[in-house]
Design a protein around this motif. Structure first.
Motif, PDB file in Angstrom:
ATOM      1  N   ASP A 214      58.190 118.217   9.421  1.00 14.88           N
ATOM      2  CA  ASP A 214      59.698 117.342  10.039  1.00 14.88           C
ATOM      3  C   ASP A 214      59.199 116.607  11.290  1.00 14.88           C
ATOM      4  O   ASP A 214      59.659 115.455  11.615  1.00 14.88           O
ATOM      5  CB  ASP A 214      60.615 118.215   9.995  1.00 14.88           C
ATOM      6  N   GLY A 215      58.464 117.208  12.257  1.00 14.32           N
ATOM      7  CA  GLY A 215      58.039 116.909  13.187  1.00 14.32           C
ATOM      8  C   GLY A 215      57.245 115.543  13.213  1.00 14.32           C
ATOM      9  O   GLY A 215      57.174 114.405  13.934  1.00 14.32           O
ATOM     10  N   GLY A 217      57.255 113.744  10.556  1.00 14.74           N
ATOM     11  CA  GLY A 217      57.927 112.456  10.189  1.00 14.74           C
ATOM     12  C   GLY A 217      58.895 111.791  11.207  1.00 14.74           C
ATOM     13  O   GLY A 217      58.701 110.600  11.399  1.00 14.74           O
ATOM     14  N   TYR A 218      59.306 112.660  12.024  1.00 15.43           N
ATOM     15  CA  TYR A 218      59.807 111.931  13.422  1.00 15.43           C
ATOM     16  C   TYR A 218      58.937 111.180  14.123  1.00 15.43           C
ATOM     17  O   TYR A 218      59.429 110.282  14.832  1.00 15.43           O
ATOM     18  CB  TYR A 218      60.801 112.876  14.037  1.00 15.43           C
ATOM     19  N   ALA A 219      57.725 111.606  14.406  1.00 15.89           N
ATOM     20  CA  ALA A 219      56.996 111.203  15.466  1.00 15.89           C
ATOM     21  C   ALA A 219      56.094 110.142  14.848  1.00 15.89           C
ATOM     22  O   ALA A 219      55.321 109.685  15.481  1.00 15.89           O
ATOM     23  CB  ALA A 219      56.107 112.275  16.233  1.00 15.89           C
ATOM     24  N   ASP A 221      56.448 106.983  13.948  1.00 16.55           N
ATOM     25  CA  ASP A 221      56.579 105.686  14.141  1.00 16.55           C
ATOM     26  C   ASP A 221      56.509 105.708  15.646  1.00 16.55           C
ATOM     27  O   ASP A 221      55.979 104.775  16.367  1.00 16.55           O
ATOM     28  CB  ASP A 221      57.819 105.078  13.732  1.00 16.55           C
ATOM     29  N   THR A 222      57.058 106.786  16.347  1.00 18.77           N
ATOM     30  CA  THR A 222      57.018 106.557  17.914  1.00 18.77           C
ATOM     31  C   THR A 222      55.639 107.053  18.554  1.00 18.77           C
ATOM     32  O   THR A 222      55.410 106.853  19.541  1.00 18.77           O
ATOM     33  CB  THR A 222      58.350 107.394  18.401  1.00 18.77           C
ATOM     34  N   ASP A 223      55.256 108.207  18.006  1.00 19.34           N
ATOM     35  CA  ASP A 223      54.204 108.824  18.559  1.00 19.34           C
ATOM     36  C   ASP A 223      53.096 109.181  17.788  1.00 19.34           C
ATOM     37  O   ASP A 223      53.079 110.400  17.009  1.00 19.34           O
ATOM     38  CB  ASP A 223      54.561 109.941  19.336  1.00 19.34           C
ATOM     39  N   GLN A 226      50.924 112.246  18.291  1.00 21.19           N
ATOM     40  CA  GLN A 226      51.624 113.797  17.812  1.00 21.19           C
ATOM     41  C   GLN A 226      51.801 113.990  16.610  1.00 21.19           C
ATOM     42  O   GLN A 226      51.675 114.969  15.960  1.00 21.19           O
ATOM     43  CB  GLN A 226      53.064 113.714  18.536  1.00 21.19           C
ATOM     44  N   ALA A 227      51.875 112.685  15.789  1.00 16.09           N
ATOM     45  CA  ALA A 227      51.986 112.766  14.352  1.00 16.09           C
ATOM     46  C   ALA A 227      50.600 113.685  13.767  1.00 16.09           C
ATOM     47  O   ALA A 227      50.640 114.549  12.852  1.00 16.09           O
ATOM     48  CB  ALA A 227      52.441 111.577  13.373  1.00 16.09           C
ATOM     49  N   PRO A 318      65.385 122.943  18.356  1.00 12.19           N
ATOM     50  CA  PRO A 318      64.479 122.486  19.064  1.00 12.19           C
ATOM     51  C   PRO A 318      64.046 122.827  20.241  1.00 12.19           C
ATOM     52  O   PRO A 318      64.986 123.245  21.126  1.00 12.19           O
ATOM     53  CB  PRO A 318      64.969 121.021  19.090  1.00 12.19           C
TER      54      PRO A 318
END
Length: 391
Positions: A214-215, A217-219, A221-223, A226-227, A318
């Motif tokens: 999940d983390g 997936g969220y990161a 595009d932005t980071d 971290q992904a 979180p």
């Protein structure tokens, strides 16, 4: 042992059959004695039967001996025929010895009460026979009684031996059943333990992988860095879970070789690695002087901490952090895992096997465990186990 007892029992039963049939065969041979033996003589007391009467009376006395499973009825019929023979004044026949064969059968197959009654009836028959056809003396009665009592005691001994062998066979069968039952119970207990191990492994590692995925997936595009870290953590966790699951499943294989090398179970020495490698930021705090505990108890503590960290990851929300405390200073080993997550506000999970597994593990060592939210937020898992030093 069971096979030997059964073989002894079969040999004894075969011997008893021979003892029962041999006298019958001997007495049956009497039916073919020369006619001169049944011819009237000067000393004949009773009426002359002739060959037909001799054969008929002998057959009537011998036939009940074939009733193998009805010893009392066989003895009763033979005794009644002999008594009728005495009342009619018919001379004793060799076939009257069937009374002794029937007496032996009663002593062998029936209870002591029936065998005693049959012995007394036989003694009465001996006395009546001597009083009718002989001039009875104490010596004659004593000699005849000795023969009768010997037959009676032989039957009692055979009966006692048979019952002893039957008891041995029954105890051997019961011991074999109990051994098989204990083996099945031990196998079931081992499988239940392995099932709990599998649950702990799958629940912990899969939860970590889900959260990391999940983390990532969220990161993504932005980071991206971290992904990538999250994907590497997923890969590492998946490999560790797969290795441990292979080890546990290997125990269930019946065709596993005896020399298979299994990885040792984790214990207190691996707690620091568990806390450091947890997806939840956590730290380990140890109080008191560490005590060497049995491997099973160490595994229970390890799995409790692992399950508590998994619950913190799943329900803490979180940014949750955890603290693992191991306290050796008191009479009990205290294991406390707290987090600063959502606590009572966390959604309830339908899967309650984790807490059940913790309670079962602690209950095996006479301890207790509680899991409840803290006031002001957070969650606490508290376990107390009596400290048993490793042998």
């Amino acid at each position: 042992m069971f096979g030997k007892v059964r073989a002894w029992s079969r040999r004894h039963e075969k011997l008893a059959g021979v003892l029962r049939v041999a006298p019958l065969a001997t007495l049956c041979a009497i039916l073919v004695v020369p006619y001169a033996n049944v011819s009237p003589t000067a000393t004949t007391v009773g009426p002359y039967l002739g060959v037909a009467g001799y054969v008929a009376l002998s057959a009537a006395l011998l036939w009940p001996l074939l009733w193998r499973d009805r010893a009392v009825a066989s003895f009763a019929v033979i005794a009644l025929i002999s008594f009728g023979q005495w009342l009619a004044g018919v001379n004793p026949l060799p076939a009257n010895l069937a009374v002794l064969v029937a007496l032996w059968a009663v002593a062998y197959r029936c209870s002591f009460r029936w065998s005693l009654a049959a012995g007394l009836v036989t003694e009465l028959g001996v006395f009546l026979a001597l009083s009718r056809w002989e001039t009875p003396t104490l010596g004659m009665f004593f000699s005849a009684s000795i023969f009768t009592v010997t037959v009676w005691l032989t039957g009692l001994y055979a009966s006692t031996r048979r019952r002893y062998l039957e008891g041995l066979e029954e105890r051997a069968e019961r011991a074999e059943r109990e051994r098989d039952q204990q083996a099945r119970m031990a196998a079931a207990a081992e499988r239940a333990r392995i099932a709990r191990e599998l649950h702990d492994v799958v629940a912990h590692n899969v939860s970590v992988m889900v959260v990391q995925a999940d983390g990532a997936g969220y990161a993504l595009d932005t980071d991206p860095e971290q992904a990538r870290e999250a994907v590497r953590a997923i890969s590492k966790t998946g490999r560790a879970a797969l290795a441990e699951m292979r080890r546990l499943v290997g125990v269930l294989r019946e065709d596993e070789q005896a020399d298979t090398d299994y990885t040792p179970q984790p214990g207190l020495g691996q707690l620091e690695d568990l806390v450091r490698g947890s997806a939840v930021p956590a730290r380990l705090q140890v109080g008191g002087a560490p005590v060497e505990l049995p491997e099973g108890q160490q595994l229970a503590v390890y799995r409790i901490v692992q399950e508590a960290l998994t619950n913190a990851l799943k329900h803490g929300g979180p940014g949750v952090r955890a603290l693992v405390e191991i306290d050796y200073s008191g009479p009990e080993l205290v294991v406390r895992v707290t987090d600063d997550g959502r606590g009572a506000a966390a959604p309830r999970s339908a899967d309650g096997h984790g807490l059940i597994g913790m309670r079962e593990r602690v209950g095996m060592y006479g301890g207790a465990v509680s899991a409840e939210p803290l006031r002001g937020g957070g969650f606490e898992v508290l376990a107390r186990l009596p400290m048993v030093k490793a042998a």
